[in-house]
Structure formats: C-alpha cells, structure tokens
Design a protein around this motif. Structure first.
Motif, PDB file in Angstrom:
ATOM      1  N   UNK A  58       0.836  -1.150  -0.060  1.00 55.56           N
ATOM      2  CA  UNK A  58       0.143  -0.784  -0.118  1.00 55.56           C
ATOM      3  C   UNK A  58       1.326   1.354   0.295  1.00 55.56           C
ATOM      4  N   UNK A 164      -3.771   5.126   7.365  1.00 53.54           N
ATOM      5  CA  UNK A 164      -4.877   4.550   6.118  1.00 53.54           C
ATOM      6  C   UNK A 164      -4.844   3.571   5.959  1.00 53.54           C
ATOM      7  N   UNK A 168      -8.580   1.677   6.582  1.00 53.02           N
ATOM      8  CA  UNK A 168      -9.627   1.724   6.012  1.00 53.02           C
ATOM      9  C   UNK A 168     -10.147   0.672   5.210  1.00 53.02           C
ATOM     10  N   UNK A 169     -10.688   0.317   4.721  1.00 55.22           N
ATOM     11  CA  UNK A 169     -10.956  -0.996   4.354  1.00 55.22           C
ATOM     12  C   UNK A 169     -10.004  -1.406   3.184  1.00 55.22           C
ATOM     13  N   UNK A 170      -8.769  -1.100   2.886  1.00 54.28           N
ATOM     14  CA  UNK A 170      -8.008  -1.190   2.150  1.00 54.28           C
ATOM     15  C   UNK A 170      -7.644  -3.017   2.212  1.00 54.28           C
ATOM     16  N   UNK A 173     -10.448  -5.105   0.118  1.00 51.48           N
ATOM     17  CA  UNK A 173     -10.119  -5.772  -1.499  1.00 51.48           C
ATOM     18  C   UNK A 173      -9.548  -6.578  -2.100  1.00 51.48           C
ATOM     19  N   UNK A 181      -8.507   2.706  -8.108  1.00 54.65           N
ATOM     20  CA  UNK A 181      -9.708   2.633  -7.515  1.00 54.65           C
ATOM     21  C   UNK A 181     -10.515   2.312  -7.660  1.00 54.65           C
ATOM     22  N   UNK A 184     -10.926  -1.862  -7.000  1.00 58.39           N
ATOM     23  CA  UNK A 184     -11.177  -2.070  -6.566  1.00 58.39           C
ATOM     24  C   UNK A 184     -12.423  -2.682  -6.158  1.00 58.39           C
ATOM     25  N   UNK A 186     -14.829  -5.638  -2.817  1.00 59.66           N
ATOM     26  CA  UNK A 186     -14.624  -6.241  -2.192  1.00 59.66           C
ATOM     27  C   UNK A 186     -14.792  -6.908  -1.570  1.00 59.66           C
ATOM     28  N   UNK A 193     -11.846  -4.140  10.520  1.00 61.39           N
ATOM     29  CA  UNK A 193     -13.578  -4.331  10.641  1.00 61.39           C
ATOM     30  C   UNK A 193     -13.653  -5.409  11.598  1.00 61.39           C
ATOM     31  N   UNK A 198     -17.154  -5.184  13.522  1.00 63.09           N
ATOM     32  CA  UNK A 198     -17.400  -3.988  12.732  1.00 63.09           C
ATOM     33  C   UNK A 198     -18.451  -3.881  11.473  1.00 63.09           C
ATOM     34  N   UNK A 201     -21.001  -0.097   7.095  1.00 64.53           N
ATOM     35  CA  UNK A 201     -21.337   0.996   6.866  1.00 64.53           C
ATOM     36  C   UNK A 201     -23.047   0.706   7.110  1.00 64.53           C
TER      37      UNK A 201
END
Lengths: 218, 311
Positions: A58, A164, A168-170, A173, A181, A184, A186, A193, A198, A201
């Motif tokens: 990343x 990040x 994040x959700x990276x 992916x 981007x 990508x 999910x 998460x 979690x 959203x």
C-alpha cells in the motif's frame, strides 16, 4: 484468470524490489506493531500488524502514484518509493552517526538497509529526525535532496499511509487491492472491521436521545 | 466589448457555490468553473471513469440514486487523500492527484469537485470568535452577523442532536464545571452542542415500524450513521440530503435561478486582464483547461470571482 496488472495504468510497477519492500515492512511494523499477546486474550484477529496486511504494498503504491508533473508533451509520473526508502535509510544513518540509538536490539527484514535493521523504537526516532529536518539535506536522494519542505511533508505522509492502509477497508480489497481505485472490489471483511466486529457502514442508528438546545439564542 | 457572461466564478465549493446562488438570484448570468468532478448529476453517470457532459444548469440533472451510488461510505474509496473520490485531483482516478507544494508537516485536506471540501466536512458550522475578528480584520464581527444569519438560515444550521456520545461529553463538561453556552456568538469558555449543518434526525428514527433503509432513502433527516466525512447519501432527494455541503444546498438553489451554469472538470489556469483607460488593469475573463482532454479555452466576463483556496 484476469491479469491483475492489466488493470494498472499507474503507478509503474515497483514490485519485486526487495530493499523497498523490506524498508516499508519495517515502517509499517514500527507504526502498527504486531500484538501477539492480544490474540491470546481476545482471538487471532487481534494479532495482525502492518506487515500481515501487506501494508508495504500500500505504501509503495501510494508513493508511486502520488507525484506527477506536467512535462512538455504529457504528464510524467515520478515514482517516489525508491527515493523514500533511501530517505528512511539516510535518517537511520544519521541516527546511528549522532549516537541517537537507544535500543541495541536489531530487526531482520530480508533485503533491508539501515532503517530496516533498527529496533522499532529507533525506527520511530529516525522518522522523527525527518519530521524535524534534523538531517543533512544534501546527502538525500532526489527529489528530497536539499528539499526541507518535501522531507517534512513526506515524513508526515508516511504515517498517514500506514494508518489509512491499516484502518480503512483497503485490506478487504483482496486480490484487487493494488488495482486502480475504480477497479477495486471489496472481496472480504477488512481486517480492522473483523478486529472490532464492525459489520460495515450502516444506513443509520436509532440513537437519538434528546436535544440539549432546541435553538441557539439570537 | 461583449462578454460571454456577466460573472465567472472559479470554484464550486464553500465560497463559489454561495456567491453563484446569490448572483443568480439577482438575475446575473453566472458560469462556475470547477476543477473536480460532480457526483450525483445525470450528465456524469461515471464521473471518475468517463468525461461525461460539458456543463449542467438545471436542477433536473441532479440524481439522488447516482449520488447514493457514488458516495458509498467506504473510507479508502472516498477519503484516501491520494486516490479517493474526495481528493485534490482530477476526476479521472487513473491519474495522480495534482501537485500541491506543502512545504511543512501536515497537509491541506482540500477537495476538488462540486461542493469542494464541504463534501467531506463534518457539517460543523461555528461562527468565528468575535475576538478573532474585531481589531484583527478590517471588518467588525457585528458587520458579519447578517451574513452568518443568511447562511445559517439557508444551509440550515441548528444545534446538534444528542446521542450517547454527546450525552457523555455533556456529563463530563458539567462535572468539570463548564457552563452551557446557549449562543452562536462565543465570547467566553464553556460547552455547547455543535452548530451543525445537518438536518435534524427524522422524528421516526427511533420507531422500529420504519426500517433504517426507509429512513435513509425516503425520509428527511440525519440517520446518525456517522459517515459525514465520507459524504452523506441519506435523504429523499439531492437537495434534501441530511448533511448540507454546498453540492446539496447552495448548488440546487443556484441552478433553480435559471441563471447559473456549472462546468466541472474545468481547471482555471489564468486570469485574463486588460488595461482599461478609465479603470486601469482589470480582470476580463479566464483561461481554463479541460481535465479530461487537456484542451484549453477561454471565457470573458464583466466580473471574475475567485472562490477557491489559494496556496
């Protein structure tokens, strides 16, 4: 299987460079260290660190994608992963030369340079040297050479990349994590998460209690 | 000299969208040039992948379903400052962001696109402290109040509702001996609900007869989802989205005047001037570049308003 790399137009592929990989593995490990003791208490999803999530990829992707300048005919991309790995090594050299090493344990990241060999705490100290420009600017690789502002900016950005990438959700992916981007997808629950359970959203939450004030006084 | 339009506004964010609406309501023909993309507009169904239309001047172009598709609440996808939908860069995300020379620690989280950085702001709309204006600026706080009131009525700005988190904060503030500030004009220490540009939660929010999906898609009001920074897609129409960036507040109002045209993907590169015998050097227009094709063009106007951040 679709060739994932065909989805790239940027950045150029700085994959396979072991020095860059080891340096950014060491960076991710310093900022988000592994927490094996948490896995004993709370389950294996808490053991992960910046390395497990391939955060070096990343960081490399971000640095290579970040800078482009207008050339005479077209826009020219300037990959920053190589120079930035060199920057971190220069900071480590400086820390060693000025007697700033506080922890004599050293780390093993195969193919790494001076930065990757430092202990976690000393790696953080090396980054702090960059943040405060406490470094010889003329020995740095271009475009950092004699560029105090860019060094400060990137030292902060390295922190942001790691955070990040990790929070994040990276990581969710999966096989598309290094695609552009818009390509990508999910593929699974992101690691962060899972860790905090979690579900992703929500449309909203039924959490309205009251109003402390209905209006501000005019 | 004949001009292409009365007014050119550079930037459709927190400043540009506001002045475009005000000038449009006065009957002045206004063209807004915005460097970034437009999310939630039918003319740009795939704003990050295809060039799409040229400009939009009708509220009919605004599309709630598209906006909900574009703003998917994923942090990296929306907010990554290098490659996210909300970044300082061209709409085309296969390209790098624009170079911004920040010569220090930290960074400026500015965002290109219709709505500008208000797309991702947290809708917190406090007034400046009077002490930060009086005897510091060439204008007094009192002179600013009518303008604050106008914006606060339009967005609109209200005291934030109380959820569990606010309750805890208020409890702590009270325990620590701070007093409640029931005012927009803050002249001393204390605590208060934030003045928020978010529509109050719908009265049905705690009623299980209504699903959260209904509350998000069919009814007005904040759903307390907590994704303000990733862009708010909760509301029954674009102009009734719960969080009030200028893209859903001032922009629809500007388009409704019939006098405002907004061109996204248009990066202003130069202010054109002439030496007027009576007025001296004055702005008469702009040069711009299409961020998809690289083509350049120019437009002339009686007045040029710069509504963007400058570094």
């Amino acid at each position: 299987m679709q060739d994932l790399y065909s989805m790239f137009t940027l950045p150029p592929k700085t994959t396979g460079d072991q020095h860059i990989k080891a340096t950014f593995q060491a960076l991710a490990d310093a900022i988000v260290p592994a927490t094996p003791w948490l896995s004993l208490m709370q389950g294996s999803e808490h053991a992960g660190d910046g390395m497990d999530l391939n955060l070096d990829e990343f960081i490399t992707w971000c640095l290579d994608y970040y800078l482009a300048v207008q050339g005479v005919i077209n826009v020219i991309n300037i990959p920053l992963s190589g120079p930035t790995a060199g920057l971190l090594d220069a900071a480590a050299d400086r820390l060693i030369a000025t007697g700033g090493i506080k922890d004599l344990r050293h780390s093993e990241f195969s193919g790494g340079g001076a930065f990757a060999s430092l202990s976690r705490d000393d790696r953080c100290r090396a980054i702090a040297l960059l943040e405060h420009n406490n470094i010889e600017l003329r020995v740095l690789p271009p475009p950092y050479q004699n560029n105090a502002g860019l060094v400060k900016f990137i030292a902060d950005a390295l922190n942001r990349f790691v955070v990040f990438g990790y929070y994040s959700e990276w990581s969710g992916y999966g096989t598309t994590r290094l695609a552009l981007p818009d390509n990508r997808v999910l593929e699974r629950l992101p690691a962060g998460w899972q860790e905090v359970q979690y579900p992703g959203p929500s449309n909203g939450y039924r959490k309205l209690r009251r109003y402390k004030l209905s209006e501000f006084k005019k | 000299m004949t001009y292409d339009t009365d007014i050119i506004v550079i930037g459709a964010g927190g400043g540009g969208a506001v002045i475009a609406k005000e000038l449009g309501e006065m009957g002045l023909k206004t063209i807004v040039l915005e460097a970034g993309p437009w999310y939630g507009n039918k003319k740009w169904p795939s704003p990050n992948k295809e060039r799409g239309g040229h400009s939009s001047s009708s509220p009919e172009d605004l599309d709630k379903d598209l906006l909900k598709k574009h703003l998917n609440k994923q942090e990296s996808n929306m907010n990554d400052f290098i490659s996210g939908r909300y970044r300082w860069g061209p709409a085309d995300r296969s390209r790098s962001p624009w170079l911004r020379k920040v010569q220090s620690n930290g960074f400026a989280w500015s965002v290109s696109g219709v709505g500008g950085a208000t797309q991702q702001y947290l809708a917190n709309c406090p007034r400046a402290y009077p002490a930060a204006i009086d005897d510091v600026w060439p204008i007094s706080y009192r002179e600013l109040i009518p303008y604050y009131e106008k914006v606060e009525d339009t967005l609109p700005v209200r005291p934030a509702p109380t959820t569990t988190k606010e309750e805890l904060f208020y409890y702590g503030a009270q325990k620590a001996g701070w007093s409640l500030l029931n005012t927009l004009d803050v002249t001393g220490p204390g605590y208060r609900p934030q003045p928020t540009a978010t529509l109050p939660p719908n009265e049905k929010i705690n009623n299980p007869d209504y699903s959260m999906e209904q509350l998000s898609n069919e009814f007005e009001g904040c759903t307390l989802c907590g994704h303000c920074v990733n862009g708010c897609p909760n509301g029954p129409s674009v102009d009734k989205m719960a969080k009030r960036p200028t893209s859903v507040s001032y922009v629809p109002l500007a388009l409704r005047t019939g006098n405002v045209e907004i061109r996204p993907n248009t990066f202003t590169t130069k202010i054109l001037t002439e030496n007027d015998p009576a007025e001296g050097i004055r702005a008469i227009g702009v040069q711009f570049r299409d961020t998809w094709t690289g083509e350049t063009g120019q437009l002339t106007a009686r007045v040029v308003v710069m509504g963007m951040w400058l570094y």
